[in-house]
Design an enzyme around this catalytic site. Structure first.
Site, PDB file in Angstrom:
ATOM      1  N   LYS A   1       0.852  -1.197   0.000  1.00  0.00           N
ATOM      2  CA  LYS A   1       0.000   0.000   0.000  1.00  0.00           C
ATOM      3  C   LYS A   1       0.888   1.248   0.000  1.00  0.00           C
ATOM      4  O   LYS A   1       1.905   1.278   0.721  1.00  0.00           O
ATOM      5  CB  LYS A   1      -0.890  -0.027   1.250  1.00  0.00           C
TER       6      LYS A   1
ATOM      7  N   SER B   1     -10.266  -0.218   7.001  1.00  0.00           N
ATOM      8  CA  SER B   1      -9.659  -0.175   5.670  1.00  0.00           C
ATOM      9  C   SER B   1      -8.957  -1.436   5.212  1.00  0.00           C
ATOM     10  O   SER B   1      -8.528  -1.508   4.056  1.00  0.00           O
ATOM     11  CB  SER B   1      -8.671   0.979   5.579  1.00  0.00           C
TER      12      SER B   1
ATOM     13  N   SER C   1      -9.832   2.063   2.784  1.00  0.00           N
ATOM     14  CA  SER C   1      -8.906   2.761   1.929  1.00  0.00           C
ATOM     15  C   SER C   1      -7.908   1.850   1.208  1.00  0.00           C
ATOM     16  O   SER C   1      -7.353   2.258   0.185  1.00  0.00           O
ATOM     17  CB  SER C   1      -8.117   3.775   2.757  1.00  0.00           C
TER      18      SER C   1
HETATM   19  N1  GLN Z   1     -13.381   4.557   5.913  1.00  0.00           N
HETATM   20  C1  GLN Z   1     -12.784   5.019   7.127  1.00  0.00           C
HETATM   21  C2  GLN Z   1     -12.364   6.454   6.997  1.00  0.00           C
HETATM   22  O1  GLN Z   1     -12.496   6.985   5.923  1.00  0.00           O
HETATM   23  C3  GLN Z   1     -11.654   4.128   7.524  1.00  0.00           C
HETATM   24  C4  GLN Z   1     -10.421   4.402   6.802  1.00  0.00           C
HETATM   25  C5  GLN Z   1      -9.276   3.556   7.270  1.00  0.00           C
HETATM   26  O2  GLN Z   1      -9.476   2.555   7.956  1.00  0.00           O
HETATM   27  N2  GLN Z   1      -8.083   3.980   6.921  1.00  0.00           N
HETATM   28  O3  GLN Z   1     -11.908   7.049   7.934  1.00  0.00           O
END
Ligand code: GLN
Length: 493
Positions: free
Chosen positions: A78, A181, A157
């Site tokens: 990532k 995410s 994400s």
């Molecule tokens: N969807 C969540 C956010 O936008 C979680 C994102 C994540 O876990 N990095 O904060």
């Protein structure tokens, strides 16, 4: 389809050790797969020469009988992880051009175990999002398609990571999970994703989003592969003061241990309005699978669950606004010149951050400001404690919890991006574990009537990843999830 791409990580390790295949061959196949599926936009950089050089070193170590745990296995990273000498941007314009002079601890661990880095994977900008749609490189796409063949989000994400593992353009991938995410994209793409206990993997060298919630974890095709990768990723690290000294359990052994005698909780609050009925059906199916395998299923209550999402969307932006203050045009990446120093900060941040990131910075700055701190931030921290207490109480009677991973299957690219609140609802089942610091795993359980994957989530006690792998191993076997996506390298099997 190339046979090489059909091997899961455990099988590939065996084939490498037997010299039936070489690391260079395997890596070449994955680089080809990544090129063939470039339309999915799940890689933001393919580091082919670097990968082949690493693979050649792996082959030498295998020949010398000195193979590591992940020797010769091709891994996508990532873009939130700093990789030494290789552009690391968190998929933000503000970090374009940033080449870290250091390697994150997690990725260093993977390379020390013999892993081969294929390249950097797409993600939401600074890991903020639920569909990989806020990336400065454009959306990554889910290799699964419904009957209408519309492009679907891979989740976010870590959307690029899930998409690449599902499309077989990475055998393994790293992700990070601040509010879901890893687990949400794993569920959307039909792969296995683990968010370890907070502190299990070092956060050092990972671009920070919300430091008290962020945790790195593995994406894989199978539960056994996941345990294997996790054994290599985790370590105590003096460079991360929140990294644990608690010894790592035998996760690989746990996968086949079964659930006989285990007590599994079913939290009644994990049902919400608008939840897909197929998700509820799968959840019930999951309970039946575990019961059949000898577990005792127990109804439990986590009464503060409904406050998790609002608390998260105060705490995470608060920490983000503080963490992102460092991108000022002076120290990293992009700079937009202006007449004054303040003007340069403003112009750089206005041009460098995307809309969602700016929204989080504004919310975070607001809830931390003098007049509102007690009403919002402090209150959210108190709610966080109540959520943790709920879990502690449940774990007095059960060993793990079974829930759906997401309230629906993957949705079309573009559908929710203009509606932040609907988008935030994706995280309703995943966020509580981050607030409480608990480990959670998403395992594919089945498909919708439109043939899109759905995931089950297992949550456990702190530092008890082994129980998660026990339960996940049983679910995987019972589900027998062998379907593959339409847009996979080499075509559907
Ligand atoms: N969807 C969540 C956010 O936008 C979680 C994102 C994540 O876990 N990095 O904060």
């Amino acid at each position: 389809m190339s046979d090489l791409l059909g091997l899961n990580a455990v099988a590939a390790r065996e084939a490498l050790d037997k010299k039936a295949i070489s690391a260079v061959e395997l890596t070449t196949a994955y680089l080809g797969a990544a090129e063939a599926t470039a339309g999915l936009n799940n890689y933001v950089a393919l580091t082919a020469d670097h990968a082949l050089a690493m693979a050649a070193e792996s082959d030498k170590r295998i020949a010398a009988g000195a193979a590591g745990l992940l020797e010769g296995l091709p891994i996508g990273v990532k873009d939130l992880f700093c990789t030494k000498g290789i552009s690391s941007t968190a998929c933000s314009n503000i970090l374009k051009g940033f080449v870290p002079p250091y390697e994150s601890t997690v990725t260093a661990n993977l390379w020390a175990a013999g892993g081969v880095m294929l390249g950097k994977l797409n993600c939401d900008e600074f890991a903020m999002g639920s569909g990989n749609e806020t990336s400065a490189y454009g959306p990554a796409v889910n290799p699964w398609q419904g009957k209408d063949k519309v492009d679907l989000v891979p989740g976010g994400s870590s959307g690029g990571s899930a998409s690449a593992v599902a499309a077989r353009s990475a055998l393994l991938a790293t992700g990070t999970d601040t509010g879901g995410s890893i687990r949400q994209p794993a569920a959307f793409c039909g792969v296995v994703g683990l968010k370890p206990t907070y502190g299990r993997c070092s956060r050092w060298g990972i671009v920070a989003f919300a430091s008290s919630l962020d945790q790195a974890g593995p994406f894989t095709r199978t539960v056994a592969d996941n345990a294997l990768m996790m054994m290599a990723m985790a370590s105590h690290d003096a460079k991360d003061s929140t990294s644990t000294q608690t010894p790592l359990q035998d996760l690989i052994g746990a996968v086949g241990d079964g659930v006989k005698g285990m007590k599994i909780g079913v939290p009644k609050e994990y049902v919400m309005d608008g939840m897909d009925s197929e998700v509820v059906t799968l959840w019930e199916q999951g309970q039946a699978w575990l019961r059949d395998a000898g577990a005792e299923l127990i109804d439990v209550s986590l009464p503060h669950t409904k406050y998790a999402l609002p608390a998260y969307y105060i705490i995470a932006p608060a920490e983000a606004s503080s963490n992102l203050a460092r991108y000022d045009g002076v120290r990293y990446g992009m700079r937009v010149d202006a007449e004054t120093l303040d003007g340069m900060y403003e112009a750089t941040r206005a041009a460098g951050f995307g809309e969602e990131v700016q929204r989080r910075i504004m919310i975070g700055t607001y809830v931390l400001s003098a007049g509102y701190y007690d009403a919002y931030y402090l209150k959210a921290q108190k709610v966080r404690r109540l959520i943790k207490d709920d879990f502690d109480a449940a774990f007095q009677t059960v060993d793990a919890l079974l829930t759906p991973a997401t309230p629906s299957a993957a949705f079309p690219v573009g559908r929710k991006i203009d509606d932040p609140v609907t988008n935030f609802l994706n995280d309703v089942f995943t966020v509580p574990a981050n607030l409480a610091g608990l480990p959670g795993i998403a395992v594919p359980g089945g498909v919708t009537s439109d043939c899109l994957p759905l995931g089950l989530q297992v949550l456990g006690r702190p530092f008890d990843e082994a129980s998660l792998y026990r339960v996940a191993g049983v679910l995987e076997q019972a589900a027998g999830f062998t379907m593959t996506p339409a847009r996979m390298a080499g075509g559907a099997a």
